[in-house]
Motif scaffolding. Structure first.
Motif, PDB file in Angstrom:
ATOM      1  N   GLU A  87       5.508  -1.678   8.384  1.00 25.15           N
ATOM      2  CA  GLU A  87       4.517  -0.660   8.019  1.00 25.15           C
ATOM      3  C   GLU A  87       5.086   0.345   7.010  1.00 25.15           C
ATOM      4  O   GLU A  87       4.457   0.630   5.991  1.00 25.15           O
ATOM      5  CB  GLU A  87       4.050   0.079   9.281  1.00 25.15           C
ATOM      6  CG  GLU A  87       3.051   1.187   8.992  1.00 25.15           C
ATOM      7  CD  GLU A  87       2.676   1.989  10.239  1.00 25.15           C
ATOM      8  OE1 GLU A  87       1.747   2.792  10.135  1.00 25.15           O
ATOM      9  OE2 GLU A  87       3.321   1.824  11.298  1.00 25.15           O
ATOM     10  N   ASN A  88       6.280   0.855   7.263  1.00 20.49           N
ATOM     11  CA  ASN A  88       6.879   1.826   6.342  1.00 20.49           C
ATOM     12  C   ASN A  88       7.233   1.188   5.007  1.00 20.49           C
ATOM     13  O   ASN A  88       7.062   1.803   3.955  1.00 20.49           O
ATOM     14  CB  ASN A  88       8.106   2.477   6.969  1.00 20.49           C
ATOM     15  CG  ASN A  88       7.749   3.450   8.062  1.00 20.49           C
ATOM     16  OD1 ASN A  88       6.599   3.865   8.212  1.00 20.49           O
ATOM     17  ND2 ASN A  88       8.738   3.825   8.855  1.00 20.49           N
ATOM     18  N   THR A  90       5.654  -1.280   3.652  1.00 21.77           N
ATOM     19  CA  THR A  90       4.377  -1.489   2.953  1.00 21.77           C
ATOM     20  C   THR A  90       3.956  -0.218   2.221  1.00 21.77           C
ATOM     21  O   THR A  90       3.520  -0.266   1.069  1.00 21.77           O
ATOM     22  CB  THR A  90       3.284  -1.933   3.950  1.00 21.77           C
ATOM     23  OG1 THR A  90       3.692  -3.180   4.532  1.00 21.77           O
ATOM     24  CG2 THR A  90       1.939  -2.106   3.276  1.00 21.77           C
ATOM     25  N   LYS A  91       4.098   0.922   2.878  1.00 19.91           N
ATOM     26  CA  LYS A  91       3.771   2.209   2.245  1.00 19.91           C
ATOM     27  C   LYS A  91       4.704   2.484   1.069  1.00 19.91           C
ATOM     28  O   LYS A  91       4.271   2.930   0.007  1.00 19.91           O
ATOM     29  CB  LYS A  91       3.881   3.341   3.267  1.00 19.91           C
ATOM     30  CG  LYS A  91       2.798   3.312   4.320  1.00 19.91           C
ATOM     31  CD  LYS A  91       3.024   4.392   5.356  1.00 19.91           C
ATOM     32  CE  LYS A  91       2.031   4.280   6.492  1.00 19.91           C
ATOM     33  NZ  LYS A  91       2.325   5.233   7.582  1.00 19.91           N
ATOM     34  N   HIS A  92       5.985   2.203   1.267  1.00 16.53           N
ATOM     35  CA  HIS A  92       6.969   2.429   0.211  1.00 16.53           C
ATOM     36  C   HIS A  92       6.694   1.503  -0.987  1.00 16.53           C
ATOM     37  O   HIS A  92       6.830   1.912  -2.134  1.00 16.53           O
ATOM     38  CB  HIS A  92       8.363   2.183   0.775  1.00 16.53           C
ATOM     39  CG  HIS A  92       9.481   2.606  -0.125  1.00 16.53           C
ATOM     40  ND1 HIS A  92      10.702   2.952   0.348  1.00 16.53           N
ATOM     41  CD2 HIS A  92       9.574   2.710  -1.471  1.00 16.53           C
ATOM     42  CE1 HIS A  92      11.490   3.258  -0.667  1.00 16.53           C
ATOM     43  NE2 HIS A  92      10.830   3.106  -1.781  1.00 16.53           N
TER      44      HIS A  92
END
Length: 154
Positions: A87-88, A90-92
């Motif tokens: 998840e992190n 993907t955001k990055h």
């Protein structure tokens, strides 16, 4: 003497970044202690015909284990090693798409030039599956990602 209204204190607290409140905690654990022993895992970044990858692309560790990742870029392009949750990352990755030359100063990641090497010392204190990935635009899609599986015991 000053009196602070509780609503003002809460509003001020909400302006503090979540990372500051987390005291350096990351999804995949925390930076390691250089004074303690660590198992060394060598990770090689490379490109092939239309592909990009890591060797190995799957790593298993035990909760509480400290790992020294020795990362080498055997490719002809810059690559990253970002260790976080899917998840992190993907955001990055979305942020990197907007700013591909983004500079990193994170203990859980490195950007390496061709033929470059670096290390990350990491303690895995959470059970689960975590991702290491190159978030430079197009690299993840070309296959440049792997998994760290953290088990509770051997």
């Amino acid at each position: 003497m000053f009196r602070f209204h509780p609503i003002i204190i809460v509003a001020a607290a909400l302006t503090i970044p979540a990372s500051a409140l987390a005291h350096g905690s990351f999804a995949a654990g925390d930076p390691g202690d250089p004074k303690k022993q660590a198992r060394v895992i060598e990770v090689r970044m490379h490109e092939g015909k239309g592909t990009m990858s890591y060797t190995p692309n799957r790593i298993e560790v035990i909760k509480g284990e400290q790992i020294r990742f020795v990362i080498s870029n055997a490719g002809e392009l810059d690559h990253e090693f970002m260790l976080d949750s899917v998840e992190n990352n993907t955001k990055h990755k979305a942020a990197m798409a907007k700013n591909p030359e983004m500079e990193h100063d994170d203990p859980n990641g490195r950007r390496l030039e061709p033929q470059g090497t670096s290390e990350i010392l990491w303690k895995f204190d959470k059970v689960g599956s975590f991702e290491f990935a190159c978030l430079i635009p197009g690299h993840y899609e070309a296959g440049m990602h792997g998994v760290v599986v953290v088990k509770d015991e051997r």
